[in-house]
Design an enzyme around this catalytic site. Structure first.
Site, PDB file in Angstrom:
ATOM      1  N   CYS A  96      31.350 -16.839  14.939  1.00 55.11           N
ATOM      2  CA  CYS A  96      32.456 -16.271  15.731  1.00 55.11           C
ATOM      3  C   CYS A  96      33.814 -16.527  15.057  1.00 55.11           C
ATOM      4  O   CYS A  96      34.078 -15.964  14.000  1.00 55.11           O
ATOM      5  CB  CYS A  96      32.381 -16.830  17.152  1.00 55.11           C
ATOM      6  SG  CYS A  96      33.018 -15.646  18.346  1.00 55.11           S
ATOM      7  N   HIS A 191      27.666 -16.767  19.484  1.00 58.56           N
ATOM      8  CA  HIS A 191      27.571 -18.234  19.585  1.00 58.56           C
ATOM      9  C   HIS A 191      26.101 -18.662  19.663  1.00 58.56           C
ATOM     10  O   HIS A 191      25.570 -18.799  20.765  1.00 58.56           O
ATOM     11  CB  HIS A 191      28.311 -18.719  20.834  1.00 58.56           C
ATOM     12  CG  HIS A 191      29.792 -18.766  20.683  1.00 58.56           C
ATOM     13  ND1 HIS A 191      30.495 -19.942  20.555  1.00 58.56           N
ATOM     14  CD2 HIS A 191      30.712 -17.784  20.623  1.00 58.56           C
ATOM     15  CE1 HIS A 191      31.778 -19.688  20.430  1.00 58.56           C
ATOM     16  NE2 HIS A 191      31.941 -18.373  20.476  1.00 58.56           N
ATOM     17  N   GLU A 193      24.831 -21.435  19.364  1.00 59.42           N
ATOM     18  CA  GLU A 193      24.644 -22.811  19.849  1.00 59.42           C
ATOM     19  C   GLU A 193      24.519 -22.882  21.370  1.00 59.42           C
ATOM     20  O   GLU A 193      24.175 -23.926  21.904  1.00 59.42           O
ATOM     21  CB  GLU A 193      25.786 -23.723  19.355  1.00 59.42           C
ATOM     22  CG  GLU A 193      27.116 -23.577  20.074  1.00 59.42           C
ATOM     23  CD  GLU A 193      27.910 -22.337  19.655  1.00 59.42           C
ATOM     24  OE1 GLU A 193      27.363 -21.471  18.951  1.00 59.42           O
ATOM     25  OE2 GLU A 193      29.074 -22.222  20.079  1.00 59.42           O
TER      26      GLU A 193
END
Ligand code: GLN
Length: 213
Positions: A96, A191, A193
């Site tokens: 990102c 994202h 994660e």
């Protein structure tokens, strides 16, 4: 024999648990990346100062706000050193805002916004506009296997143009490029994660392992 996650051997995992991975920890979603790396059984290191860059095998540039991360990189003396390390070939994954920092050209960049300008791609900041500022979708990512990757886009960029040496890893249904790889550089517009799916982190660790070997 050294075993890591879920008792897998190093060979099954494709990477060595001794790998040391830095996460740029100036602003943004660095803490979750650090936790995921620890969960995967490698050594995770928060990078806040230039000396922290010594003795890491790879680095993650997290999502957050690229303008702020860029300014803080200058303030903390990290900008030039990190750019040099990337040029010298340290495996680097930008997610990102991190992808914006990595790209050689950025549409919608704030005037004077510091960038690392390392990956041969052009991105567009805040590409999905106010209506779709944040959305989630299932992405097909053949490099990760058959199961789709559930991706969270949080005011993310799009990849508008890629150099000939850049491999496209994933696109949205409309063809917008959202994951790319150029040698040991990896970029994702979303994202990875926050989904709880470890496969992108494992993929990056295998890239790092390939260089270390
Ligand atoms: N819009 C942010 C930027 O321009 C990126 C958002 C994110 O990393 N989630 O830097």
């Amino acid at each position: 024999m050294v075993t890591g996650m879920q008792g897998q051997t190093e060979k099954e995992q494709g990477y060595n648990p001794k790998l040391r991975i830095g996460v740029l920890a100036l602003q943004g979603d660095f803490a979750v990346h650090l936790r995921m790396l620890e969960h995967l059984g490698v050594e995770a290191k928060a990078i806040k100062l230039p000396e922290h860059l010594n003795e890491i095998d790879g680095i993650i540039l997290p999502g957050g706000e690229s303008t702020t991360i860029g300014k803080l990189m200058i303030v903390y003396g990290l900008h030039e050193v990190l750019q040099k390390k990337i040029q010298e070939g340290i495996p680097t994954w930008g997610t990102c805002a991190g992808l914006i920092l990595l790209s050689k050209a950025t549409d919608n960049a704030l005037a004077g916004q510091p960038l690392l300008a390392s990956m041969n791609i052009r991105v567009r900041r805040n590409a999905f506009g106010s209506q779709r500022e944040s959305f989630e979708t299932d992405l097909s990512v053949p490099a990760l296997g058959e199961a789709p990757f559930h991706a969270f886009f949080i005011r993310g960029p799009s990849v508008e143009e890629v150099g000939p040496e850049v491999e496209v890893l994933a696109t949205l249904d409309d063809g917008t490029i959202v994951a790319v790889r150029e040698g040991t550089l990896l970029g994702t517009a979303f994202h990875p994660e926050v989904s709880g799916d470890l496969r992108f982190h494992q993929y990056f660790l295998r890239i790092v392992q390939g260089v270390k070997r």
